[in-house]
Design a protein around this motif. Structure first.
Motif, short mmCIF file in Angstrom:
data_model
loop_
_atom_site.label_atom_id
_atom_site.label_comp_id
_atom_site.label_asym_id
_atom_site.label_seq_id
_atom_site.Cartn_x
_atom_site.Cartn_y
_atom_site.Cartn_z
N VAL A 75 43.46 27.85 39.31
CA VAL A 75 42.02 27.66 39.55
C VAL A 75 41.55 28.55 40.69
O VAL A 75 40.46 29.11 40.64
CB VAL A 75 41.67 26.17 39.78
N ASP A 76 42.37 28.71 41.74
CA ASP A 76 41.99 29.55 42.86
C ASP A 76 42.04 31.03 42.49
O ASP A 76 41.19 31.81 42.94
CB ASP A 76 42.90 29.28 44.06
N LEU A 77 43.00 31.42 41.67
CA LEU A 77 43.06 32.79 41.19
C LEU A 77 41.75 33.16 40.49
O LEU A 77 41.16 34.20 40.74
CB LEU A 77 44.24 32.99 40.23
N PHE A 78 41.28 32.29 39.63
CA PHE A 78 40.06 32.58 38.87
C PHE A 78 38.79 32.44 39.71
O PHE A 78 37.72 32.81 39.26
CB PHE A 78 40.02 31.74 37.59
N ASN A 79 38.91 31.93 40.94
CA ASN A 79 37.78 31.88 41.87
C ASN A 79 37.67 33.13 42.73
O ASN A 79 36.70 33.29 43.46
CB ASN A 79 37.87 30.64 42.77
N LEU A 80 38.67 34.01 42.68
CA LEU A 80 38.60 35.26 43.43
C LEU A 80 37.36 36.03 43.00
O LEU A 80 37.04 36.09 41.80
CB LEU A 80 39.83 36.13 43.18
N LYS A 81 36.67 36.63 43.97
CA LYS A 81 35.46 37.39 43.64
C LYS A 81 35.76 38.88 43.72
O LYS A 81 36.41 39.35 44.65
CB LYS A 81 34.33 37.02 44.60
N ILE A 82 35.25 39.59 42.72
CA ILE A 82 35.45 41.04 42.59
C ILE A 82 34.07 41.70 42.59
O ILE A 82 33.17 41.26 41.86
CB ILE A 82 36.16 41.38 41.25
N GLU A 83 33.92 42.75 43.39
CA GLU A 83 32.68 43.52 43.32
C GLU A 83 32.62 44.18 41.95
O GLU A 83 33.61 44.74 41.49
CB GLU A 83 32.66 44.58 44.42
N LEU A 84 31.47 44.09 41.29
CA LEU A 84 31.38 44.59 39.91
C LEU A 84 30.15 45.48 39.70
O LEU A 84 29.13 45.03 39.19
CB LEU A 84 31.36 43.41 38.93
N PRO A 85 30.27 46.76 40.08
CA PRO A 85 29.17 47.69 39.78
C PRO A 85 29.20 48.07 38.29
O PRO A 85 30.01 47.55 37.53
CB PRO A 85 29.51 48.90 40.67
N SER A 86 28.35 49.00 37.89
CA SER A 86 28.32 49.46 36.50
C SER A 86 29.67 50.09 36.14
O SER A 86 30.43 50.50 37.02
CB SER A 86 27.21 50.50 36.31
N LEU A 87 29.95 50.20 34.85
CA LEU A 87 31.21 50.81 34.40
C LEU A 87 31.34 52.25 34.92
O LEU A 87 32.42 52.68 35.30
CB LEU A 87 31.32 50.77 32.88
#
Length: 190
Positions: free
Chosen positions: A154-166
């Protein structure tokens, strides 16, 4: 209320980190692959954490380097699709991409398989980000420390990733990969 949101986890790091991480949760760009537990072969490729890579350029699972061995009877899952493999034990995720080409692998509960939405995120970029400092800070926040550090699913899937355009993801990845390679070449030359 904050303790309730953190599943009643009382680990101090969860509450004292003064950074609020920006980005998209991993759960929004990928989902857990449970694999199958039935129709098991006796001898097959059993992937361990030591088979995973910690390299933003050479991050594909080398299936040929994994020797076939007897598969344990408990807590093992069969994976038969392309996915990202990450370690949830020890200190590094060792993000490694498994490209399914007809030969299944088996993994234990120490490794999580994730199906990535490649319409939203480039796998090169994601692996680079999972190795970044801001993700490592989040891991320090979530990791349950003991003799062998552990990260809950559950904590792994809570990690936040910066997500700009492809397009921006590709630019950032190639910049980081070039920097990474030149640093390695520099070390070799000294």
């Amino acid at each position: 209320f904050q303790i309730q949101e953190n599943d009643y986890n009382l680990k101090v790091n969860r509450y004292l980190i003064d950074e609020d991480f920006e980005g998209v949760k991993l759960s929004e760009i990928g989902h857990f692959i449970s694999g199958t537990r039935s129709a098991r072969e006796k001898i097959a490729k059993f992937v361990k954490i030591k088979n995973l890579k910690d390299d933003i350029v050479n991050f594909y699972l080398d299936i040929d380097a994994i020797e076939s061995k007897e598969i344990p009877n408990n807590n093992v899952r069969k994976i038969e699709q392309d996915c990202l493999l990450v370690a949830v034990r020890w200190k590094s995720l060792n993000p490694t991409y498994f490209k399914y080409q007809g030969e299944a692998i088996y993994i234990s509960n120490e490794i999580i398989a994730i199906k990535i939405d490649d319409n939203r995120v480039n796998i090169n970029y994601l692996i680079n980000e999972l190795s970044s400092d801001y993700v490592k800070k989040q891991l320090d926040r979530y990791r349950i420390t003991s003799i062998i550090p552990l990260l809950r699913k559950v904590d792994l899937f809570n990690l936040k990733i910066e997500l700009p355009s492809l397009e921006e993801q590709n630019k950032k990845y190639f910049y980081q990969a070039e920097k990474y390679i030149s640093t390695r070449v520099e070390k070799i030359n000294t």
